[in-house]
Design a protein around this motif. Structure first.
Motif, PDB file in Angstrom:
ATOM      1  N   HIS A  55      74.176  30.408  42.268  1.00 17.67           N
ATOM      2  CA  HIS A  55      75.166  31.047  41.387  1.00 17.67           C
ATOM      3  C   HIS A  55      75.732  30.009  40.416  1.00 17.67           C
ATOM      4  CE1 HIS A  55      79.506  32.521  40.888  1.00 17.67           C
ATOM      5  NE2 HIS A  55      78.774  33.169  40.015  1.00 17.67           N
ATOM      6  N   ARG A 130      74.266  36.944  40.717  1.00 23.05           N
ATOM      7  CA  ARG A 130      75.727  36.794  40.625  1.00 23.05           C
ATOM      8  C   ARG A 130      76.106  36.038  39.357  1.00 23.05           C
ATOM      9  NH1 ARG A 130      76.947  35.148  46.863  1.00 23.05           N
ATOM     10  NH2 ARG A 130      76.846  37.256  47.719  1.00 23.05           N
ATOM     11  N   ALA A 160      73.568  45.170  41.173  1.00 17.56           N
ATOM     12  CA  ALA A 160      74.823  44.584  40.693  1.00 17.56           C
ATOM     13  C   ALA A 160      75.650  45.718  40.107  1.00 17.56           C
ATOM     14  CB  ALA A 160      74.554  43.524  39.633  1.00 17.56           C
TER      15      ALA A 160
END
Length: 168
Positions: A55, A130, A160
């Motif tokens: 991330h 993410r 997502a």
């Protein structure tokens, strides 16, 4: 320009670079073996740490793609779809329906490297999503791996979802 066209190998130094970002080749079973080397009750924490690291650090790559011209959500997704297989991260397909981004991955190296599992294990992909999903969907997101080939699914699927705005 594709990732393979951008990457520069320096045989003297033994390095690969895409601009300022260094890359290495490593077998998926070596990466996923980090989690497998630990007792079962510690594997979840290592998988979560992998997601967080990607991330942060994969997010830097996505930001560089944005700066290089992939400045809208679809352009960024196009770069990611092109780059992922060149990095050995499988073939990614994306669909967006308003506030939801769905990513399917054929040939996840992380599922292959981990082997049979009772939970989704493609946390490096989860971490990358993410990083990029807020750029695509325009705000904070929740991301989950909903199917995983390590669990017997035909492909890995990630969803997502844009978080609803909180009202005061």
């Amino acid at each position: 320009m594709s990732f393979r066209d951008r990457v520069v190998f320096d045989p003297e130094a033994g390095t690969y670079f895409d601009g300022a970002m260094r890359y290495i080749f490593i077998k998926p079973e070596a990466v996923m073996g980090i989690a497998l080397a630990l007792p079962e009750d510690q594997r979840g924490a290592v998988l979560a740490a992998m997601a967080e690291s990607i991330h942060i650090n994969g997010g830097k790559s996505a930001q560089s793609y944005q700066a290089a011209g992939a400045d809208d959500g679809e352009a960024l997704l196009a770069v990611i779809r092109e780059t992922a297989p060149q990095l050995g991260w499988g073939r990614w397909s994306t669909t967006r329906d308003k506030d939801v981004l769905t990513v399917t991955v054929e040939g996840s190296p992380f599922a292959m490297g981990y082997g049979a599992a009772d939970r989704p294990v493609c946390t490096p992909i989860l971490g990358m999503l993410r990083a990029i999903s807020p750029m695509v969907l325009g705000g904070p997101v929740d991301v989950a791996e909903t199917t995983c080939t390590a669990m017997g699914a035909p492909r890995c699927t990630f969803v997502a979802t844009l978080r609803p705005e909180k009202t005061a």
